[in-house]
Design an enzyme around this catalytic site. Structure first.
Site, PDB file in Angstrom:
ATOM      1  N   HIS A 129       0.809  -1.219   0.000  1.00 22.63           N
ATOM      2  CA  HIS A 129       0.000   0.000   0.000  1.00 22.63           C
ATOM      3  C   HIS A 129       0.839   1.264   0.000  1.00 22.63           C
ATOM      4  O   HIS A 129       0.401   2.307  -0.508  1.00 22.63           O
ATOM      5  CB  HIS A 129      -0.931   0.002   1.221  1.00 22.63           C
ATOM      6  CG  HIS A 129      -1.975  -1.066   1.177  1.00 22.63           C
ATOM      7  ND1 HIS A 129      -2.770  -1.375   2.253  1.00 22.63           N
ATOM      8  CD2 HIS A 129      -2.353  -1.912   0.181  1.00 22.63           C
ATOM      9  CE1 HIS A 129      -3.600  -2.353   1.930  1.00 22.63           C
ATOM     10  NE2 HIS A 129      -3.364  -2.706   0.687  1.00 22.63           N
ATOM     11  N   PHE A 369      -0.960  -8.190   4.808  1.00 20.64           N
ATOM     12  CA  PHE A 369       0.382  -7.619   4.619  1.00 20.64           C
ATOM     13  C   PHE A 369       0.373  -6.279   3.895  1.00 20.64           C
ATOM     14  O   PHE A 369       1.320  -5.955   3.167  1.00 20.64           O
ATOM     15  CB  PHE A 369       1.283  -8.606   3.871  1.00 20.64           C
ATOM     16  CG  PHE A 369       1.176 -10.022   4.337  1.00 20.64           C
ATOM     17  CD1 PHE A 369       1.222 -10.329   5.682  1.00 20.64           C
ATOM     18  CD2 PHE A 369       0.994 -11.052   3.438  1.00 20.64           C
ATOM     19  CE1 PHE A 369       1.107 -11.639   6.130  1.00 20.64           C
ATOM     20  CE2 PHE A 369       0.871 -12.366   3.859  1.00 20.64           C
ATOM     21  CZ  PHE A 369       0.924 -12.661   5.217  1.00 20.64           C
ATOM     22  N   CYS A 370      -0.665  -5.466   4.088  1.00 22.13           N
ATOM     23  CA  CYS A 370      -0.778  -4.165   3.401  1.00 22.13           C
ATOM     24  C   CYS A 370      -0.606  -4.340   1.894  1.00 22.13           C
ATOM     25  O   CYS A 370       0.024  -3.517   1.220  1.00 22.13           O
ATOM     26  CB  CYS A 370       0.250  -3.169   3.941  1.00 22.13           C
ATOM     27  SG  CYS A 370      -0.079  -2.626   5.618  1.00 22.13           S
ATOM     28  N   ALA A 371      -1.150  -5.437   1.377  1.00 18.83           N
ATOM     29  CA  ALA A 371      -1.122  -5.702  -0.062  1.00 18.83           C
ATOM     30  C   ALA A 371      -2.444  -6.375  -0.437  1.00 18.83           C
ATOM     31  O   ALA A 371      -2.462  -7.470  -0.989  1.00 18.83           O
ATOM     32  CB  ALA A 371       0.065  -6.586  -0.419  1.00 18.83           C
TER      33      ALA A 371
END
Length: 458
Positions: A129, A369-371
């Site tokens: 992100h 995982f901020c993805a």
């Protein structure tokens, strides 16, 4: 129960590797007793190198303001900050006309650059992100990564030719799968189309050397907390023309040359974007980490061999666990750093992570995982895998990881599948947790007196 905190120690497989703080940290188990903490969460935040922590302690007595102080300590700190800038630039192969801007982290660095880009930004859908959301403040296109590296490069070339692109934003290594794109080829494609390239090196830099001059990358961002210097500093390194024309990232003292009643003259980069008192200790820590890592991160350096061996050991061990699937973007690609994500049939990722921590003293990452776009693709909407969620588990290897850590993880996952957990777990506030949890999760509260009440009227 009171948790005894360990002193900094060395617990690595290769004596030539730098040691990390807390390598012998004991952590409590819900089943009683303690275990040495098996840290397999380096991709989120790496511990400090022992030498980095020691250097920060040496600098602390001199701590003072920088750039405008006549005192001896202030002059020493000014020299430390500017030498740190030079050291980081040298570590990253900065060109003579590049500038090094100290930031808080990779996210901060890329948000800074986002305000400077004079046009459309293109990125793949595999990004963290931090390298996805900042570009949405202006023209932004997202390209779906293809199932092979070669097809992804072909699609990138096509997308770059469709419309003018000012900046191509790419990850150095996926924080989900560890996979690495051929960076020089990516840069060649972008430059041929008249676009610049920014590299999110947060995951790549702790595992291998990367040079702006050698690769042709125009901008690079990274975080100290992933580079064994968790003291709150990151950097944006690259070409200064866009940065000199951009509005100050944080208007304030230090970013300006003169201020009038209704106007001001801003300083050029890097100081233009470093308003306020800089994070001197963070910059010093990051520079010392760069010095320590430079000799060991080369192609034939001890860190590369250490990680290759442990990643192979981890993959081989997990491949024998029933119902376990590892996640890959490009299964045919062999270029990876030591990061591996997986899902386990019929087990929510958060449940498995809580079990590993509570019963085995193992730290891994769980979630998206901020993805989020990438996890949605790789997990296929959940189903039996990962307990019906677009979530996974991630094991990441670093300088302090040992073969014992890897084996403990493999055996703990296998034991869960074959024998089940020994404790009970439930969700609380969206997170899986042991129920009950007899561990002391706030060891620093022991013996700490409450703050004195404020006198009336203050």
């Amino acid at each position: 129960m009171t948790l005894a905190l360990s002193r900094p120690g060395t617990h690595v497989d290769t004596p030539a590797l730098p040691s990390v703080v807390g390598a012998d940290l004991p952590v409590p188990l819900v089943t009683g007793g303690t275990a040495r903490y098996a840290n397999l969460d380096y991709a989120a935040s790496a511990p400090a190198l022992t030498s980095v922590a020691e250097h920060v302690a040496e600098v602390l007595p001199y701590y003072a303001s920088v750039h405008r102080g006549a005192g001896y300590a202030s002059q020493v700190c000014t020299g430390l900050l500017e030498r740190a800038r030079e050291t980081v630039g040298e570590f990253l192969g900065a060109r003579p006309d590049d500038t090094v801007v100290f930031t808080r982290n990779t996210t901060d660095a890329l948000n800074l650059l986002a305000r400077a880009v004079p046009g459309t930004v293109l990125s793949l859908d595999i990004e963290h992100h931090a390298n996805l959301l900042p570009w949405r403040c202006r023209g932004h296109r997202t390209l779906r990564a293809a199932d092979t590296v070669e097809k992804t490069l072909t699609d990138l070339a096509t997308a770059l030719a469709v419309e003018p692109i000012a900046l191509l934003a790419v990850t150095g290594a996926s924080n989900v799968t560890g996979e690495v794109l051929p960076l020089r080829r990516v840069v060649e494609l972008a430059h041929a189309a008249g676009a610049r390239v920014v590299l999110d090196a947060a995951q790549l830099a702790p595992h291998r050397r990367v040079s702006l001059a050698e690769t042709g990358v125009d901008y690079l961002a990274l975080s100290g907390h992933k580079l064994y210097a968790p003291y709150g500093a990151g950097v944006l390194v690259g070409r200064r023309d866009w940065l000199d024309l951009a509005p100050p990232h944080l208007p304030g003292g230090g970013a300006v040359r003169t201020v009038g009643p209704r106007s001001e003259v801003w300083a050029p980069a890097p100081h233009r974007h470093e308003g306020g008192t800089p994070n001197l200790l963070g910059a010093v820590a990051l520079a010392r980490a760069c010095r320590e890592l430079a000799p060991v991160l080369g192609e034939d350096g001890p860190a590369r061999e250490h990680e290759r061996a442990l990643l192979a050991r981890l993959e081989e061990g997990l491949s024998s666990v029933p119902g376990l699937r590892t996640l890959r973007i490009w299964p045919e690609s062999e270029d990876r750093i030591a990061v591996l994500s997986f899902v386990l049939d019929n087990y929510p990722a958060g449940y498995v992570a809580a079990y590993l921590s509570a019963e085995h003293g193992i730290g891994v990452r769980d979630g998206k995982f901020c993805a989020h776009p990438l996890l949605r693709r790789l997990c296929g909407g959940g189903g039996a895998w990962s307990g019906g969620e677009d979530s996974a588990l991630r094991a990441s290897i670093g300088l302090g990881t040992t073969a014992e850590d890897v084996d403990r993880l493999v055996e703990a996952v296998r034991a869960l599948v074959t024998s089940g957990a020994r404790w009970t777990y439930a969700q609380a506030d969206g997170r899986w947790t042991p129920t009950p949890d007899p561990r002391d999760l706030d060891p620093f509260a022991v013996g700490v007196a409450p703050l004195a009440p404020r006198p009336c009227g203050e």
